[in-house]
Design a protein around this motif. Sequence first.
Motif, PDB file in Angstrom:
ATOM      1  N   ARG A   8      67.298   8.363  57.188  1.00 18.31           N
ATOM      2  CA  ARG A   8      68.288   7.815  56.269  1.00 18.31           C
ATOM      3  C   ARG A   8      67.742   7.812  54.842  1.00 18.31           C
ATOM      4  N   CYS A   9      68.624   7.548  53.887  1.00 17.41           N
ATOM      5  CA  CYS A   9      68.189   7.497  52.489  1.00 17.41           C
ATOM      6  C   CYS A   9      67.424   6.205  52.231  1.00 17.41           C
ATOM      7  N   SER A  10      66.704   6.190  51.120  1.00 17.33           N
ATOM      8  CA  SER A  10      65.915   5.006  50.781  1.00 17.33           C
ATOM      9  C   SER A  10      66.745   4.009  49.985  1.00 17.33           C
ATOM     10  N   ASP A  19      77.645   3.082  51.701  1.00 14.91           N
ATOM     11  CA  ASP A  19      76.414   3.789  52.021  1.00 14.91           C
ATOM     12  C   ASP A  19      76.487   4.265  53.475  1.00 14.91           C
ATOM     13  N   ALA A  20      76.603   5.581  53.642  1.00 12.54           N
ATOM     14  CA  ALA A  20      76.772   6.160  54.976  1.00 12.54           C
ATOM     15  C   ALA A  20      75.601   5.777  55.888  1.00 12.54           C
ATOM     16  N   CYS A  21      74.400   5.793  55.333  1.00 14.71           N
ATOM     17  CA  CYS A  21      73.217   5.496  56.155  1.00 14.71           C
ATOM     18  C   CYS A  21      73.264   4.063  56.673  1.00 14.71           C
ATOM     19  N   TRP A  22      73.678   3.167  55.827  1.00 14.58           N
ATOM     20  CA  TRP A  22      73.762   1.761  56.227  1.00 14.58           C
ATOM     21  C   TRP A  22      74.823   1.570  57.304  1.00 14.58           C
ATOM     22  N   ARG A  23      75.935   2.271  57.180  1.00 10.71           N
ATOM     23  CA  ARG A  23      76.996   2.149  58.198  1.00 10.71           C
ATOM     24  C   ARG A  23      76.485   2.575  59.575  1.00 10.71           C
ATOM     25  N   LEU A  24      75.759   3.690  59.601  1.00 10.79           N
ATOM     26  CA  LEU A  24      75.244   4.152  60.889  1.00 10.79           C
ATOM     27  C   LEU A  24      74.170   3.196  61.411  1.00 10.79           C
ATOM     28  N   GLY A  41      63.990  10.334  50.228  1.00  5.30           N
ATOM     29  CA  GLY A  41      64.432  10.026  48.869  1.00  5.30           C
ATOM     30  C   GLY A  41      65.879  10.420  48.649  1.00  5.30           C
ATOM     31  N   PHE A  42      66.492   9.732  47.721  1.00  8.52           N
ATOM     32  CA  PHE A  42      67.893   9.998  47.422  1.00  8.52           C
ATOM     33  C   PHE A  42      67.972  11.000  46.280  1.00  8.52           C
ATOM     34  N   GLY A  43      68.815  11.997  46.429  1.00 12.50           N
ATOM     35  CA  GLY A  43      69.026  12.936  45.323  1.00 12.50           C
ATOM     36  C   GLY A  43      68.453  14.303  45.598  1.00 12.50           C
ATOM     37  N   LYS A  44      68.970  15.242  44.884  1.00 17.05           N
ATOM     38  CA  LYS A  44      68.680  16.650  45.159  1.00 17.05           C
ATOM     39  C   LYS A  44      67.244  17.043  44.858  1.00 17.05           C
ATOM     40  N   SER A  45      66.608  16.327  43.921  1.00 17.72           N
ATOM     41  CA  SER A  45      65.294  16.779  43.489  1.00 17.72           C
ATOM     42  C   SER A  45      64.179  16.343  44.445  1.00 17.72           C
ATOM     43  N   SER A  48      61.494  15.457  49.919  1.00 21.87           N
ATOM     44  CA  SER A  48      61.631  15.114  51.333  1.00 21.87           C
ATOM     45  C   SER A  48      62.940  15.634  51.902  1.00 21.87           C
ATOM     46  N   ARG A  49      63.894  16.027  51.058  1.00 23.47           N
ATOM     47  CA  ARG A  49      65.125  16.631  51.587  1.00 23.47           C
ATOM     48  C   ARG A  49      64.846  18.003  52.199  1.00 23.47           C
ATOM     49  N   ALA A  50      63.745  18.611  51.802  1.00 20.78           N
ATOM     50  CA  ALA A  50      63.380  19.898  52.411  1.00 20.78           C
ATOM     51  C   ALA A  50      63.163  19.715  53.908  1.00 20.78           C
ATOM     52  N   LYS A  59      71.539  19.126  53.802  1.00 19.86           N
ATOM     53  CA  LYS A  59      70.683  18.197  53.057  1.00 19.86           C
ATOM     54  C   LYS A  59      71.033  16.712  53.205  1.00 19.86           C
ATOM     55  N   TYR A  60      72.162  16.411  53.828  1.00 21.44           N
ATOM     56  CA  TYR A  60      72.602  15.016  53.844  1.00 21.44           C
ATOM     57  C   TYR A  60      71.999  14.212  54.982  1.00 21.44           C
ATOM     58  N   VAL A  61      71.799  12.947  54.710  1.00 19.59           N
ATOM     59  CA  VAL A  61      71.487  11.968  55.741  1.00 19.59           C
ATOM     60  C   VAL A  61      72.674  11.000  55.808  1.00 19.59           C
ATOM     61  N   TYR A  72      70.852  15.537  65.425  1.00 15.29           N
ATOM     62  CA  TYR A  72      72.313  15.388  65.375  1.00 15.29           C
ATOM     63  C   TYR A  72      72.764  14.923  63.989  1.00 15.29           C
ATOM     64  N   ARG A  73      73.674  15.702  63.417  1.00 16.48           N
ATOM     65  CA  ARG A  73      74.255  15.335  62.119  1.00 16.48           C
ATOM     66  C   ARG A  73      75.715  15.793  62.084  1.00 16.48           C
ATOM     67  N   GLU A  74      76.596  14.871  61.775  1.00 20.04           N
ATOM     68  CA  GLU A  74      78.006  15.152  61.491  1.00 20.04           C
ATOM     69  C   GLU A  74      78.391  14.186  60.388  1.00 20.04           C
ATOM     70  N   GLU A  75      79.651  14.177  59.996  1.00 21.81           N
ATOM     71  CA  GLU A  75      80.125  13.129  59.100  1.00 21.81           C
ATOM     72  C   GLU A  75      79.814  11.787  59.761  1.00 21.81           C
ATOM     73  N   THR A  76      79.392  10.828  58.953  1.00 23.35           N
ATOM     74  CA  THR A  76      78.908   9.556  59.514  1.00 23.35           C
ATOM     75  C   THR A  76      79.950   8.873  60.392  1.00 23.35           C
ATOM     76  N   ASP A  77      81.211   8.902  59.986  1.00 23.97           N
ATOM     77  CA  ASP A  77      82.234   8.240  60.811  1.00 23.97           C
ATOM     78  C   ASP A  77      82.339   8.891  62.191  1.00 23.97           C
TER      79      ASP A  77
HETATM   80  N1  GSH Z   1      80.366  12.252  53.731  1.00 23.32           N
HETATM   81  C1  GSH Z   1      79.009  12.135  54.200  1.00 23.32           C
HETATM   82  C2  GSH Z   1      78.172  11.489  53.084  1.00 23.32           C
HETATM   83  C3  GSH Z   1      76.722  11.442  53.414  1.00 23.32           C
HETATM   84  C4  GSH Z   1      75.941  11.068  52.177  1.00 23.32           C
HETATM   85  O1  GSH Z   1      76.441  11.108  51.029  1.00 23.32           O
HETATM   86  N2  GSH Z   1      74.669  10.714  52.355  1.00 23.32           N
HETATM   87  C5  GSH Z   1      73.841  10.408  51.243  1.00 23.32           C
HETATM   88  C6  GSH Z   1      72.897   9.275  51.586  1.00 23.32           C
HETATM   89  S1  GSH Z   1      73.765   7.782  52.058  1.00 23.32           S
HETATM   90  C7  GSH Z   1      73.022  11.644  50.907  1.00 23.32           C
HETATM   91  O2  GSH Z   1      72.397  12.234  51.775  1.00 23.32           O
HETATM   92  N3  GSH Z   1      73.012  12.068  49.635  1.00 23.32           N
HETATM   93  C8  GSH Z   1      72.215  13.195  49.238  1.00 23.32           C
HETATM   94  C9  GSH Z   1      72.730  13.919  48.058  1.00 23.32           C
HETATM   95  O3  GSH Z   1      73.823  13.577  47.588  1.00 23.32           O
HETATM   96  O4  GSH Z   1      72.043  14.830  47.620  1.00 23.32           O
HETATM   97  C10 GSH Z   1      78.946  11.297  55.468  1.00 23.32           C
HETATM   98  O5  GSH Z   1      79.815  10.436  55.657  1.00 23.32           O
HETATM   99  O6  GSH Z   1      78.071  11.519  56.284  1.00 23.32           O
END
Ligand code: GSH
Length: 93
Positions: A8-10, A19-24, A41-45, A48-50, A59-61, A72-77
């Motif tokens: 998950r993100c920090s 916050d998707a990570c918090w919901r999960l 870490g949060f953000g493209k730079s 750790s996203r690598a 790239k999303y968590v 396993y990764r899909e939309e959080t919902d």
């Molecule tokens: N729509 C996606 C959103 C996921 C999302 O935005 N995750 C954030 C962390 S809570 C993330 O990975 N952001 C990375 C970025 O924007 O580069 C979902 O519901 O899973």
Amino acid sequence: MPKVKLHRCSYTFLHVNADACWRLQKALDAEGVDYEVVTHGFGKSDKSRAEIIKMSGQKYVPVLELADGTVYREETDDMIAKLKAGTLPGPTA
Ligand SMILES: N[C@@H](CCC(=O)N[C@@H](CS)C(=O)NCC(=O)O)C(=O)O
């Protein structure tokens, strides 16, 4: 020792439903799943996203690493819906 890893993100200290990570994470708690948190870490730079991209192909968590190693990764919902329905693509214990 938990077998499931929640990647998950920090940012989760905010503890808001946007916050998707918090919901999960909340859903894992509600379902009584024993898990270990791995923050990225949060953000493209952030480098750790690598690791997330290598692991999940995007790239999303949040990303779940299930007890048998399934990544396993899909939309959080959708992840939450499958968690609650007991239809995740791998075991949680
Ligand atoms: N729509 C996606 C959103 C996921 C999302 O935005 N995750 C954030 C962390 S809570 C993330 O990975 N952001 C990375 C970025 O924007 O580069 C979902 O519901 O899973």
